[in-house]
Design an enzyme around this catalytic site. Structure first.
Site, PDB file in Angstrom:
ATOM      1  N   ASP A  93     -13.659  -2.169  10.703  1.00  0.00           N
ATOM      2  CA  ASP A  93     -13.562  -0.558   9.933  1.00  0.00           C
ATOM      3  C   ASP A  93     -14.956  -0.113   9.848  1.00  0.00           C
ATOM      4  O   ASP A  93     -15.667  -0.970   9.953  1.00  0.00           O
ATOM      5  CB  ASP A  93     -12.742  -0.662   8.852  1.00  0.00           C
ATOM      6  N   GLY A  95     -16.276   1.118   6.776  1.00  0.00           N
ATOM      7  CA  GLY A  95     -16.875   1.050   5.404  1.00  0.00           C
ATOM      8  C   GLY A  95     -16.472   2.309   4.753  1.00  0.00           C
ATOM      9  O   GLY A  95     -16.589   2.281   3.428  1.00  0.00           O
ATOM     10  N   ASP A 147     -15.992   7.680   7.523  1.00  0.00           N
ATOM     11  CA  ASP A 147     -15.033   8.694   6.906  1.00  0.00           C
ATOM     12  C   ASP A 147     -15.026   8.569   5.472  1.00  0.00           C
ATOM     13  O   ASP A 147     -15.575   7.681   4.789  1.00  0.00           O
ATOM     14  CB  ASP A 147     -13.707   8.610   7.523  1.00  0.00           C
ATOM     15  N   ASP A 266      -2.255  -2.091  10.459  1.00  0.00           N
ATOM     16  CA  ASP A 266      -2.964  -3.390   9.854  1.00  0.00           C
ATOM     17  C   ASP A 266      -2.579  -3.455   8.172  1.00  0.00           C
ATOM     18  O   ASP A 266      -2.344  -2.124   7.786  1.00  0.00           O
ATOM     19  CB  ASP A 266      -4.492  -3.262  10.035  1.00  0.00           C
ATOM     20  N   CYS A 304      12.933 -17.617  12.591  1.00  0.00           N
ATOM     21  CA  CYS A 304      11.304 -17.500  12.831  1.00  0.00           C
ATOM     22  C   CYS A 304      10.689 -18.935  13.400  1.00  0.00           C
ATOM     23  O   CYS A 304      11.338 -20.033  13.082  1.00  0.00           O
ATOM     24  CB  CYS A 304      10.874 -17.417  11.356  1.00  0.00           C
ATOM     25  N   CYS A 306       7.447 -19.934  13.221  1.00  0.00           N
ATOM     26  CA  CYS A 306       6.472 -20.251  12.408  1.00  0.00           C
ATOM     27  C   CYS A 306       6.417 -21.737  12.125  1.00  0.00           C
ATOM     28  O   CYS A 306       7.537 -22.271  11.795  1.00  0.00           O
ATOM     29  CB  CYS A 306       5.889 -19.426  11.221  1.00  0.00           C
ATOM     30  N   CYS A 309       9.041 -22.353   8.835  1.00  0.00           N
ATOM     31  CA  CYS A 309      10.291 -22.259   9.062  1.00  0.00           C
ATOM     32  C   CYS A 309      10.680 -23.349   9.912  1.00  0.00           C
ATOM     33  O   CYS A 309      11.859 -23.974  10.108  1.00  0.00           O
ATOM     34  CB  CYS A 309      10.741 -20.837   9.771  1.00  0.00           C
ATOM     35  N   HIS A 335       3.724 -17.317   8.013  1.00  0.00           N
ATOM     36  CA  HIS A 335       4.900 -17.095   8.175  1.00  0.00           C
ATOM     37  C   HIS A 335       4.894 -15.450   7.995  1.00  0.00           C
ATOM     38  O   HIS A 335       5.482 -14.653   8.667  1.00  0.00           O
ATOM     39  CB  HIS A 335       5.988 -17.572   7.049  1.00  0.00           C
TER      40      HIS A 335
END
Length: 373
Positions: A93, A95, A147, A266, A304, A306, A309, A335
């Site tokens: 990004d 800033g 921006d 995100d 799941c 992960c 799990c 997770h």
């Protein structure tokens, strides 16, 4: 390096689409949730673990990396990819979000923003040109234009001024960005004002950049306002470019955004929740500190893949969180990232299978779709 975006499938009843965003470090299949690694690390998660979640693209923060360790150290270490040992696509990004989030320690004018460092109070002069220089040194695949993100609430006059600056700063970013193997994305602003959102979408779209983002959402406005903005702006964006909705990582909001043509998302939410002992399960937030998990030896989410799990139980996770063990926070972070990546990829699968409009638009917790992804 030519950045390009190809659409591979569309929903015939909504604006949802699947795509492939080609970058120097690989292809990002969309729609896709992107974990946030503010300081060149997704908190508590190794690069190998991150890859196992299904993540394809990771974010880092220009402002904070400028403060520590400094962009030159990252550049001397081979750029962000080598510095943090992540070989997939990355985005930094600009800033600009810190213009919003650190509003009490900055001063904004047409030239740029002057901050007082939250670390030591030192003066930081951040302009569009400086943001581009830092991001080019960091070397991510995608750099974001600098921006001004106005706070909520703000008057129409205040938001109009922020838009004017954002558009002027975008032109300066384009002029100063010279890294051919790094794409520059512009950002649409406009707050909750339809006229300003439409104008900003028109201006930013006209720049012909490789991608376009929508910012200034999820900054305190009611959810219905966010939904209205997404529904208004999504159809205004150039169809042949990736559309990135910044700072959004909740399931209903991602589903509504995908239905209106957005591709990338995100949010810091999954790791933040994990560090506070909360897990995302079926669209709900479960507090693993609750006593109801103490004797529950079933998996957290049987669907799941992960480690939280497949290896551990709810009772064990409850024990780790109650005793403030670091492992509990790491497992829940893994997770939660896995859940959001799975959800975004499931939307893509539904688009390809022709059932997105039935299963995900709109999507609600505990609906049938909540248990099919």
């Amino acid at each position: 390096m030519s950045f390009h975006f190809e659409i591979t499938a569309r929903c015939t009843r909504t604006g949802a689409r699947c795509g492939c965003f080609h970058t120097p470090h690989g292809v990002v299949t969309t729609p896709r949730f992107m974990p946030v690694g503010t300081l060149a690390t997704v908190k508590g998660v190794t690069p190998a673990q991150l890859k196992d979640t299904g993540a394809e693209m990771v974010l880092s923060n220009t402002f904070h990396l400028h403060l520590q360790p400094g962009e030159q150290i990252v550049a001397d270490g081979g750029g962000l990819h080598r510095f943090m040992a992540w070989d997939g696509p990355m985005l930094t990004d600009s800033g600009g979000f810190q213009v919003f989030s650190l509003g009490d320690i900055n001063t904004i004018n047409d030239r740029g923003v002057v901050f007082r460092s939250p670390r030591d109070g030192a003066r930081i002069d951040l302009t569009p040109e400086r943001s581009m220089a830092i991001q080019m040194a960091l070397g991510a695949d995608v750099a974001m234009a600098f921006d001004q993100c106005p706070p909520y609430p703000a008057t129409e006059a205040e938001v109009e001024l922020a838009c004017r600056r954002t558009h002027a700063w975008l032109e300066r970013c384009i002029s100063s960005h010279t890294k051919s193997d790094q794409a520059l994305f512009g950002i649409v602003q406009g707050g909750c004002f339809p006229r300003l959102r439409e104008e900003s979408a028109r201006v930013v779209s006209s720049m012909g950049l490789p991608g376009i983002a929508v910012g200034g959402v999820s900054v305190g406005e009611p959810a219905k306002e966010m939904h209205r903005i997404v529904r208004q702006v999504g159809p205004l964006l150039p169809d042949d470019k990736p559309h990135y909705l910044m700072g959004v990582g909740t399931l209903p909001e991602m589903a509504i955004a995908v239905a209106n043509g957005f591709d990338l998302f995100d949010c810091v939410l999954p790791t933040r929740l994990g560090r506070h002992g909360a897990a995302l399960v079926g669209g709900e937030r479960w507090n693993l500190k609750n006593a109801r998990f103490r004797h529950d030896h079933s998996p957290l989410d049987p669907s799941c893949s992960c480690p939280a799990c497949t290896v551990h139980t709810r009772a064990y996770l409850h024990h780790l969180i109650k005793t403030d063990e670091l492992l509990g926070k790491i497992l829940l972070s893994l997770h939660n990232i896995t859940q959001l990546v799975r959800f975004s990829t499931a939307m893509g699968r539904a688009i390809r299978d022709g059932c997105f409009s039935e299963d995900f638009a709109p999507w609600e917790p505990n609906s049938p779709a909540a248990h099919t992804w």
